[in-house]
Structures are given as C-alpha cells and as structure tokens.
Design a protein around this motif. Sequence first.
Motif, short mmCIF file in Angstrom:
data_model
loop_
_atom_site.label_atom_id
_atom_site.label_comp_id
_atom_site.label_asym_id
_atom_site.label_seq_id
_atom_site.Cartn_x
_atom_site.Cartn_y
_atom_site.Cartn_z
N HIS A 61 0.85 -1.25 -0.01
CA HIS A 61 -0.01 0.24 0.10
C HIS A 61 0.95 1.25 -0.02
O HIS A 61 0.35 2.48 -0.41
N GLN A 81 -4.06 -2.80 -4.06
CA GLN A 81 -2.92 -2.79 -2.88
C GLN A 81 -3.01 -4.21 -2.55
O GLN A 81 -3.93 -4.68 -1.65
N ALA A 101 -2.66 -4.71 1.79
CA ALA A 101 -3.07 -3.55 2.57
C ALA A 101 -3.45 -3.36 3.58
O ALA A 101 -3.11 -4.63 4.56
N SER A 133 -8.29 -3.43 -1.78
CA SER A 133 -7.37 -4.43 -1.26
C SER A 133 -7.21 -5.79 -2.16
O SER A 133 -8.05 -6.02 -2.88
#
Length: 254
Positions: A117, A148, A151, A177
Amino acid sequence: MKNKYVDFISDEHFLKCVENLHTSYVRAKANITKRKFYSNKIDSIKLIFDSRFNKIDEESIIETEILRQIDKSINNSIGTFHEQILGGINGFEIGMNSGFDIKAKDDTLFADIKNKHNTMNSSSAESLFQKLARYADTYKDAKCYWVQILAKSSFNEKWTGDINGKEYSHSRVYKISGDQFYAIVANKETAFFDMYNALPNAISDFMEALKKKKSTTENSALSEIKKETNSSGRSIIDQITFENYSYYLGLDEL
C-alpha cells in the motif's frame, strides 16, 4: 479433472507463475557479485553490531545482507506474480506494458497492481489516478482499480481525496485490497486465501521438478570475499571494511 491447486486457474498456469518468479529470484541472486554488493557502500560498523549483538557469525551476517539487497529487486517481481496469476483467469489478461496491469477482455475492468500500500509518493499517486480516470472516461462501462495486494485493511471503495493540493474523484475509479480484487476477478470470495493456501504445495512441486534440471548459478559475492580473506588473513567483515574504506585514515592497516 479437478485442479490440484486452485479452481480459478489451471495447475499448469499456476506452476508457470511460480516458475517465472523463481527465475526472477535466480537472476537477482546471480547478479550479486562482489562488485555489485559493494556498489552501495557497506555499513561495516552495523555489520559488527549485528554480528555481536545478535550472536550471528560473520558469514551468516553477510548472507543476510546479500539477501537484503536481493529483496529490493524482488519486490517488483512479486507484483508481477500476482498480475500473471490474475491474468490467467478466464476473461482477463495482463497488460504487457500497455499502461494497465490487468484488464477484462470486454473492457469492463482495468487495474494497476501494487504489491504494498505504501509504494507510491504523492506524484506517483496523482499520475496513477489520472491514468485510471482516463480509462474510465474512455470505456464507459469500465471500473478502474488501484489494487493494493498487501493493504492495511480489507476494502473496496471509491478513490477520492486530496493529492498534491488537488481534489480528485471519479464515479468509477476505486482503490481496493488484494483479497477483494482477487474475489472480483476470480468470482470467488476466498480466491486470495485459496491462492495463498496453495502456494506451499505448488512451490514444493516446482522445486521437486527443478531438481531434475541443471543447477542454477548462485550469487558470487560471498565466495569472492572469502577468497580474498584466504590470502589477506582478515576476517570477513575486516575484508569488507578494507575493500570499501581503505582510503580512511588508519584503515589501510587492517
């Protein structure tokens, strides 16, 4: 016939993704010669503390430092691994330097994948938002994602906010995520967990098959340094210090 690893890509594709990542590891390790290892000055003071305080022998400390250098070049390859896994799912493809990492073949999804992230500064984030917004404007049915993989939480939400003093938002630009993105692309809520759970078996199968092939080249940095210590009589850390800082006052006496 039921797949051995996951049910959203073939076993052959899964193993090919593992093989590609292994190749990246081998290439990274083979590139760590002594010259490469020394390209950024080694903190030999820290090496001494690490060795004595953590009660680790000098050779193991150097191997750890080499692995740390290798890790820098591997991070991008981990992101590529996820791209290749996801790109093998029916209906999706990888970008191949086309400006996106993953897209739906019917142009209803575009994504840029980051392994962690926190890998972008504000300028990179601004550039990425603008790129995703252009895809969303060009393809009116497309949802566009900043993915990401690792995350800080599990989420799928509109990407809005202030970037470099400018307010950004778009009705079809999201941040998401890794687990949620895997779920969307594989159409299975536990797809990320399934991939994670299958990795040890897939890697074991790949490494077993690899034994039948010729051995790969490992990094030569440590062996080169040890060869120098045989003739100089220095310890490994003293040899590294001498070769990096022999021009420092007194260190030519090592």
